[in-house]
Scaffold this motif. Sequence first.
Motif, PDB file in Angstrom:
ATOM      1  N   GLU A  22       0.833  -1.208   0.000  1.00 34.72           N
ATOM      2  CA  GLU A  22       0.000   0.000   0.000  1.00 34.72           C
ATOM      3  C   GLU A  22       0.865   1.254   0.000  1.00 34.72           C
ATOM      4  OE1 GLU A  22      -3.336   0.111  -0.512  1.00 34.72           O
ATOM      5  OE2 GLU A  22      -2.804  -1.981  -0.885  1.00 34.72           O
ATOM      6  N   PHE A  50      -3.069 -10.217  -3.678  1.00 35.29           N
ATOM      7  CA  PHE A  50      -3.497  -9.005  -2.972  1.00 35.29           C
ATOM      8  C   PHE A  50      -3.035  -7.757  -3.723  1.00 35.29           C
ATOM      9  CE2 PHE A  50      -2.655  -5.393  -0.280  1.00 35.29           C
ATOM     10  CZ  PHE A  50      -3.809  -5.280   0.473  1.00 35.29           C
ATOM     11  N   ILE A  57      -8.464  -2.097  -7.372  1.00 32.96           N
ATOM     12  CA  ILE A  57      -9.388  -1.309  -6.552  1.00 32.96           C
ATOM     13  C   ILE A  57      -9.076   0.188  -6.685  1.00 32.96           C
ATOM     14  CG2 ILE A  57     -10.056  -0.790  -4.162  1.00 32.96           C
ATOM     15  CD1 ILE A  57      -9.703  -3.834  -3.594  1.00 32.96           C
ATOM     16  N   ARG A  62     -10.962   5.392  -8.854  1.00 28.57           N
ATOM     17  CA  ARG A  62     -10.794   6.562  -9.714  1.00 28.57           C
ATOM     18  C   ARG A  62     -11.911   6.675 -10.759  1.00 28.57           C
ATOM     19  NH1 ARG A  62      -5.712   9.103  -9.059  1.00 28.57           N
ATOM     20  NH2 ARG A  62      -4.770   7.519  -7.770  1.00 28.57           N
TER      21      ARG A  62
ATOM     22  N   PRO B 120      -6.640 -13.761   0.421  1.00 30.70           N
ATOM     23  CA  PRO B 120      -7.083 -13.325  -0.908  1.00 30.70           C
ATOM     24  C   PRO B 120      -7.128 -14.475  -1.916  1.00 30.70           C
ATOM     25  CG  PRO B 120      -5.465 -11.799  -0.041  1.00 30.70           C
ATOM     26  CD  PRO B 120      -5.505 -12.966   0.902  1.00 30.70           C
ATOM     27  N   LEU B 140     -18.213  -2.324  -4.963  1.00 28.06           N
ATOM     28  CA  LEU B 140     -17.126  -1.513  -4.398  1.00 28.06           C
ATOM     29  C   LEU B 140     -17.682  -0.325  -3.621  1.00 28.06           C
ATOM     30  CD1 LEU B 140     -14.124  -0.715  -4.050  1.00 28.06           C
ATOM     31  CD2 LEU B 140     -14.273   0.507  -6.218  1.00 28.06           C
ATOM     32  N   PHE B 155      -9.384   7.420   2.321  1.00 33.26           N
ATOM     33  CA  PHE B 155      -9.363   6.663   1.067  1.00 33.26           C
ATOM     34  C   PHE B 155      -9.790   7.514  -0.127  1.00 33.26           C
ATOM     35  CE2 PHE B 155     -11.174   3.903  -2.186  1.00 33.26           C
ATOM     36  CZ  PHE B 155     -10.175   2.952  -2.344  1.00 33.26           C
ATOM     37  N   LYS B 158      -7.323  10.381  -0.999  1.00 33.23           N
ATOM     38  CA  LYS B 158      -6.100   9.889  -1.638  1.00 33.23           C
ATOM     39  C   LYS B 158      -6.377   9.311  -3.020  1.00 33.23           C
ATOM     40  CE  LYS B 158      -1.982   9.753  -1.883  1.00 33.23           C
ATOM     41  NZ  LYS B 158      -1.213  10.957  -1.651  1.00 33.23           N
ATOM     42  N   HIS B 159      -7.312   8.366  -3.077  1.00 30.17           N
ATOM     43  CA  HIS B 159      -7.459   7.605  -4.318  1.00 30.17           C
ATOM     44  C   HIS B 159      -8.401   8.237  -5.338  1.00 30.17           C
ATOM     45  CE1 HIS B 159      -4.907   4.350  -3.084  1.00 30.17           C
ATOM     46  NE2 HIS B 159      -5.559   4.243  -1.945  1.00 30.17           N
ATOM     47  N   TRP B 180      -0.852   6.022   7.265  1.00 33.09           N
ATOM     48  CA  TRP B 180      -0.476   4.786   6.565  1.00 33.09           C
ATOM     49  C   TRP B 180      -1.213   3.575   7.121  1.00 33.09           C
ATOM     50  CZ3 TRP B 180       1.137   5.379   2.016  1.00 33.09           C
ATOM     51  CH2 TRP B 180       1.941   6.478   1.676  1.00 33.09           C
ATOM     52  N   VAL B 181      -1.439   3.594   8.423  1.00 37.90           N
ATOM     53  CA  VAL B 181      -2.190   2.495   9.028  1.00 37.90           C
ATOM     54  C   VAL B 181      -3.609   2.473   8.453  1.00 37.90           C
ATOM     55  CG1 VAL B 181      -3.265   1.722  11.190  1.00 37.90           C
ATOM     56  CG2 VAL B 181      -0.842   2.325  11.149  1.00 37.90           C
ATOM     57  N   ILE B 183      -4.665   3.798   5.539  1.00 38.68           N
ATOM     58  CA  ILE B 183      -4.599   3.421   4.115  1.00 38.68           C
ATOM     59  C   ILE B 183      -4.525   1.897   3.966  1.00 38.68           C
ATOM     60  CG2 ILE B 183      -2.938   3.338   2.169  1.00 38.68           C
ATOM     61  CD1 ILE B 183      -4.506   5.815   1.944  1.00 38.68           C
ATOM     62  N   HIS B 184      -3.688   1.282   4.772  1.00 35.95           N
ATOM     63  CA  HIS B 184      -3.508  -0.167   4.719  1.00 35.95           C
ATOM     64  C   HIS B 184      -4.782  -0.898   5.128  1.00 35.95           C
ATOM     65  CE1 HIS B 184      -1.696  -3.974   6.704  1.00 35.95           C
ATOM     66  NE2 HIS B 184      -1.783  -4.197   5.410  1.00 35.95           N
ATOM     67  N   LYS B 187      -7.768  -0.676   2.759  1.00 40.27           N
ATOM     68  CA  LYS B 187      -7.624  -1.517   1.568  1.00 40.27           C
ATOM     69  C   LYS B 187      -7.865  -2.986   1.884  1.00 40.27           C
ATOM     70  CE  LYS B 187      -6.685  -0.236  -1.978  1.00 40.27           C
ATOM     71  NZ  LYS B 187      -5.359  -0.088  -2.574  1.00 40.27           N
ATOM     72  N   VAL B 188      -7.294  -3.453   2.995  1.00 39.45           N
ATOM     73  CA  VAL B 188      -7.480  -4.852   3.379  1.00 39.45           C
ATOM     74  C   VAL B 188      -8.973  -5.154   3.585  1.00 39.45           C
ATOM     75  CG1 VAL B 188      -7.029  -6.559   5.183  1.00 39.45           C
ATOM     76  CG2 VAL B 188      -5.169  -5.126   4.364  1.00 39.45           C
ATOM     77  N   LEU B 190     -11.592  -3.368   2.279  1.00 41.15           N
ATOM     78  CA  LEU B 190     -12.302  -3.234   1.002  1.00 41.15           C
ATOM     79  C   LEU B 190     -12.129  -4.480   0.143  1.00 41.15           C
ATOM     80  CD1 LEU B 190     -11.692   0.325  -0.486  1.00 41.15           C
ATOM     81  CD2 LEU B 190     -13.868  -0.728   0.146  1.00 41.15           C
ATOM     82  N   ARG B 191     -10.897  -4.941   0.069  1.00 36.44           N
ATOM     83  CA  ARG B 191     -10.603  -6.106  -0.758  1.00 36.44           C
ATOM     84  C   ARG B 191     -11.373  -7.339  -0.273  1.00 36.44           C
ATOM     85  NH1 ARG B 191      -9.004 -10.521  -1.874  1.00 36.44           N
ATOM     86  NH2 ARG B 191      -9.205 -10.911   0.351  1.00 36.44           N
ATOM     87  N   LEU B 194     -15.048  -7.005  -1.104  1.00 39.96           N
ATOM     88  CA  LEU B 194     -15.289  -7.282  -2.525  1.00 39.96           C
ATOM     89  C   LEU B 194     -15.311  -8.781  -2.792  1.00 39.96           C
ATOM     90  CD1 LEU B 194     -13.130  -4.709  -4.517  1.00 39.96           C
ATOM     91  CD2 LEU B 194     -15.529  -5.210  -4.929  1.00 39.96           C
TER      92      LEU B 194
END
Lengths: 93, 199
Positions: A22, A50, A57, A62, B120, B140, B155, B158-159, B180-181, B183-184, B187-188, B190-191, B194
């Motif tokens: 990340e 991953f 994602i 975006r 995953p 999503l 999220f 940034k994205h 950063w924590v 962001i990480h 994502k974990v 969200l993934r 999904l």
Amino acid sequence: MIDPAQLKSIAYNCRKATYLIEKQQIGKITMREKLELKIHLAGCSICVTFMKQSKLINQMARNLLSSGPAALKLNESYKKKLRERIDDHLANN
Amino acid sequence: MQTTRSEISNFKTGPSDPHLWVDKYADYLYGFALVRINSQELARDLVQETFLAALEKYRAFEGRSTEKTWLTAILKNKIVDVYRSKGSGFAKKGSMLESENMDHDFFDQEDGHWNNQHRPAAFGIEQVDALENKEFQKILKACMDKLPSIWLSVFTMKHIDDESTEMICQSLKLSSSNFWVIIHRAKVNLRSCLQKNWI
């Protein structure tokens, strides 16, 4: 030199590897972290999956604005109310 | 309707005509807000606030940017205000700490390995297909809405908005390590969401 014990910890630590994945995508990681990540990914296909999905994602997020909720429109009665508020404001100023 | 609109345009006072704002920009601004905030009601209110704020200063609008860009910038500031107030609310209630615990299920506490049920697996959909797949996008968005609001703020800033890390930390009052924590973990989560809802 890199301490072999350090390498071992990242080599098996998926939490840390995904954190670096990340961080690398939107910021900078150190040369050492890059190496550690490379070693981890060489031996961990799950984190490779991953990483692929994480990038997907980001791309999808975006795209969300242009193709996603654009279908969701503000309802007409609320728009009417907004128009009236704006017209009122203009009339009084 | 037609005649009203053209009559109105005769009374144009500046380069920007507020009478046309709702027709031209309301849907766009609403979509912009909705993807960044997980509440239709709040998104609607922000569109209204944006127009009202714009009315206060539209005469000064010099057309250096397009009207749409100008209105979007006003809305963006309002969204950041919401993020900020939600963020500080979180810090006060200590639920930042709660959210720090949210990945304990994903990885083994001891060695950091993926726990079996969260490992995953391939989505079984080609990259390009996924990008254009409306159903996938819907999932999503639904998964994003489930994130704690401070995570969603980080999220999307940034994205989706491509803001700098410094700007995000500053406006949400986060330390860079917190950033950063989040962001990480976002994502974990969200993934995993999904995967659970797609496969």
